[in-house]
Design a protein around this motif. Structure first.
Motif, PDB file in Angstrom:
ATOM      1  N   LYS A   1     -10.941 -32.758  44.364  1.00  0.00           N
ATOM      2  CA  LYS A   1     -10.972 -33.952  43.043  1.00  0.00           C
ATOM      3  C   LYS A   1     -11.195 -35.076  43.527  1.00  0.00           C
ATOM      4  O   LYS A   1      -9.505 -35.386  43.501  1.00  0.00           O
ATOM      5  N   THR A   2     -11.772 -36.331  43.126  1.00  0.00           N
ATOM      6  CA  THR A   2     -11.327 -37.706  42.906  1.00  0.00           C
ATOM      7  C   THR A   2     -10.809 -38.063  40.857  1.00  0.00           C
ATOM      8  O   THR A   2     -10.099 -38.277  40.912  1.00  0.00           O
ATOM      9  N   TYR A   3     -12.018 -37.112  40.555  1.00  0.00           N
ATOM     10  CA  TYR A   3     -11.969 -37.057  39.005  1.00  0.00           C
ATOM     11  C   TYR A   3     -11.761 -36.336  37.829  1.00  0.00           C
ATOM     12  O   TYR A   3     -12.477 -35.378  38.898  1.00  0.00           O
ATOM     13  N   ALA A   4     -10.626 -35.913  37.277  1.00  0.00           N
ATOM     14  CA  ALA A   4     -10.728 -34.638  36.695  1.00  0.00           C
ATOM     15  C   ALA A   4     -10.325 -35.001  34.909  1.00  0.00           C
ATOM     16  O   ALA A   4      -9.807 -35.846  34.880  1.00  0.00           O
ATOM     17  N   VAL A   5     -11.478 -34.159  34.729  1.00  0.00           N
ATOM     18  CA  VAL A   5     -11.140 -34.382  33.042  1.00  0.00           C
ATOM     19  C   VAL A   5     -10.820 -32.729  32.520  1.00  0.00           C
ATOM     20  O   VAL A   5     -12.553 -32.257  32.858  1.00  0.00           O
ATOM     21  N   ALA A   6      -9.825 -32.851  31.467  1.00  0.00           N
ATOM     22  CA  ALA A   6      -9.627 -31.360  30.215  1.00  0.00           C
ATOM     23  C   ALA A   6     -10.393 -32.289  28.983  1.00  0.00           C
ATOM     24  O   ALA A   6      -9.970 -33.260  28.718  1.00  0.00           O
ATOM     25  N   ILE A   7     -11.284 -30.493  29.139  1.00  0.00           N
ATOM     26  CA  ILE A   7     -11.029 -30.876  27.587  1.00  0.00           C
ATOM     27  C   ILE A   7     -10.898 -29.929  26.395  1.00  0.00           C
ATOM     28  O   ILE A   7     -10.635 -28.714  26.387  1.00  0.00           O
ATOM     29  N   HIS A   8      -9.918 -30.577  25.737  1.00  0.00           N
ATOM     30  CA  HIS A   8      -9.378 -29.697  24.428  1.00  0.00           C
ATOM     31  C   HIS A   8      -9.506 -29.923  23.261  1.00  0.00           C
ATOM     32  O   HIS A   8     -10.353 -30.454  22.720  1.00  0.00           O
ATOM     33  N   GLY A   9      -8.894 -28.389  22.826  1.00  0.00           N
ATOM     34  CA  GLY A   9      -8.633 -28.330  21.355  1.00  0.00           C
ATOM     35  C   GLY A   9      -7.206 -28.852  20.658  1.00  0.00           C
ATOM     36  O   GLY A   9      -5.995 -28.863  21.032  1.00  0.00           O
ATOM     37  N   CYS A  10      -7.083 -29.732  19.581  1.00  0.00           N
ATOM     38  CA  CYS A  10      -5.689 -30.014  19.268  1.00  0.00           C
ATOM     39  C   CYS A  10      -5.851 -29.556  17.525  1.00  0.00           C
ATOM     40  O   CYS A  10      -7.295 -29.261  16.657  1.00  0.00           O
ATOM     41  N   GLU A  11      -4.604 -30.137  16.852  1.00  0.00           N
ATOM     42  CA  GLU A  11      -4.823 -29.309  15.561  1.00  0.00           C
ATOM     43  C   GLU A  11      -4.639 -31.037  14.981  1.00  0.00           C
ATOM     44  O   GLU A  11      -5.130 -32.525  15.462  1.00  0.00           O
ATOM     45  N   GLY A  12      -5.190 -31.219  13.640  1.00  0.00           N
ATOM     46  CA  GLY A  12      -5.548 -32.099  13.313  1.00  0.00           C
ATOM     47  C   GLY A  12      -6.259 -32.126  11.896  1.00  0.00           C
ATOM     48  O   GLY A  12      -7.744 -31.606  12.063  1.00  0.00           O
ATOM     49  N   ASP A  13      -5.756 -32.923  10.980  1.00  0.00           N
ATOM     50  CA  ASP A  13      -7.066 -33.175  10.149  1.00  0.00           C
ATOM     51  C   ASP A  13      -8.361 -34.011   9.613  1.00  0.00           C
ATOM     52  O   ASP A  13      -9.484 -34.204   9.290  1.00  0.00           O
ATOM     53  N   GLU A  14      -7.656 -35.055  10.257  1.00  0.00           N
ATOM     54  CA  GLU A  14      -8.935 -36.840  11.024  1.00  0.00           C
ATOM     55  C   GLU A  14     -10.192 -36.066  12.147  1.00  0.00           C
ATOM     56  O   GLU A  14      -9.626 -35.337  13.467  1.00  0.00           O
ATOM     57  N   ASN A  15     -11.015 -36.250  12.665  1.00  0.00           N
ATOM     58  CA  ASN A  15     -12.039 -36.633  13.587  1.00  0.00           C
ATOM     59  C   ASN A  15     -11.187 -37.218  14.295  1.00  0.00           C
ATOM     60  O   ASN A  15     -11.816 -38.610  14.208  1.00  0.00           O
ATOM     61  N   ILE A  16     -10.509 -37.270  15.274  1.00  0.00           N
ATOM     62  CA  ILE A  16      -9.830 -37.541  16.111  1.00  0.00           C
ATOM     63  C   ILE A  16      -9.840 -36.906  17.577  1.00  0.00           C
ATOM     64  O   ILE A  16      -9.759 -35.913  17.367  1.00  0.00           O
ATOM     65  N   VAL A  17     -10.105 -38.455  18.919  1.00  0.00           N
ATOM     66  CA  VAL A  17      -9.486 -38.034  20.371  1.00  0.00           C
ATOM     67  C   VAL A  17      -8.734 -38.194  20.380  1.00  0.00           C
ATOM     68  O   VAL A  17      -8.057 -39.774  20.001  1.00  0.00           O
ATOM     69  N   TYR A  18      -7.643 -37.554  20.847  1.00  0.00           N
ATOM     70  CA  TYR A  18      -6.256 -37.842  21.776  1.00  0.00           C
ATOM     71  C   TYR A  18      -6.026 -38.225  23.130  1.00  0.00           C
ATOM     72  O   TYR A  18      -6.411 -36.953  23.552  1.00  0.00           O
ATOM     73  N   ILE A  19      -6.176 -39.052  23.640  1.00  0.00           N
ATOM     74  CA  ILE A  19      -6.290 -39.520  24.841  1.00  0.00           C
ATOM     75  C   ILE A  19      -5.324 -39.701  26.294  1.00  0.00           C
ATOM     76  O   ILE A  19      -4.578 -40.367  25.719  1.00  0.00           O
ATOM     77  N   GLY A  20      -5.127 -38.945  26.697  1.00  0.00           N
ATOM     78  CA  GLY A  20      -3.812 -38.518  27.484  1.00  0.00           C
ATOM     79  C   GLY A  20      -4.485 -37.986  29.335  1.00  0.00           C
ATOM     80  O   GLY A  20      -5.956 -38.389  29.604  1.00  0.00           O
ATOM     81  N   GLY A  21      -3.611 -38.182  30.018  1.00  0.00           N
ATOM     82  CA  GLY A  21      -3.325 -37.583  31.158  1.00  0.00           C
ATOM     83  C   GLY A  21      -2.826 -39.170  32.619  1.00  0.00           C
ATOM     84  O   GLY A  21      -1.724 -40.386  31.539  1.00  0.00           O
TER      85      GLY A  21
END
Length: 206
Positions: free
Chosen positions: A94-114
């Protein structure tokens, strides 16, 4: 919390497929794969977000779904030890690969990595247009290691999205992500529609 199993091969040897967990895939021969490797009851909501994204983008799909009545967190194997044979075979070309994960946290945030910096930049832009808080993922969920399964694609660079519980609950009209709530497609929210569209637009834009 340390994982109960050191690898997916160890987990699969010591648990029962279609009782404790199931693997759901779609292979459309796309250059894009969207994954929820801690799906079902492990990181609730990730399977459904990945599922809707692949439907919109006509992408390939992999979800490992925890299906135990309780204790699904035992089925969490960190992305760097994720030697799941079906996914390893699917992702390598695959040329593009995206993982959807869940993490901890009290606010509504997307933590983006890779490691796919172009796609990370485009996704950050798309999410911010929706007034979603985006932050760089901290070290322990950075998705930046070469042996992270999401970076085992053809380019050696994928994207890992870590979504807080509040953000995942926004994907459901009743703001709950228990099994009944998340598997009822009538309960999938407008926010989930916009969020998954933003992922697709990002991929189309790179």
């Amino acid at each position: 919390m340390a994982d109960k199993y050191n690898s997916m091969s160890e987990l699969e040897a010591e648990t029962i497929e279609n009782k404790d967990w199931e693997v759901v895939t779609r292979d459309l021969d796309s250059q894009v794969i969207i994954t929820a490797i801690h799906g079902g009851g492990i990181e609730p909501g990730t399977t459904e977000i990945a599922d809707l994204t692949v439907q919109k983008g006509e992408y390939d799909y992999f979800s490992f779904k925890g299906t135990k009545s309780k204790g699904n967190e035992d089925l969490h194997v960190t992305s760097r030890n994720y030697d799941q044979s079906v996914l390893m075979e699917m992702i390598k070309n695959k040329t593009y690969a995206v993982a959807i994960h869940g993490c901890e946290g009290d606010e509504n945030i997307v933590y983006i990595g890779g490691k796919d910096q172009k796609l990370i930049h485009e996704m950050t832009r798309q999410f911010e247009q929706l007034n979603i808080s985006v932050e760089q993922a901290p070290g322990h969920i950075s998705g930046a290691h070469d042996d992270n399964i999401i970076n085992c694609c053809k380019t050696g660079a994928g994207v890992q999205l870590e979504l807080t519980p509040g953000l995942r609950k926004m994907c459901f009209d009743n703001q709950k992500f228990n099994k009944k709530s998340r598997e009822d497609k009538h309960n999938w929210s407008q926010f989930m529609d916009r969020f998954t569209t933003a992922i697709v637009k990002s991929i189309q834009g790179v």
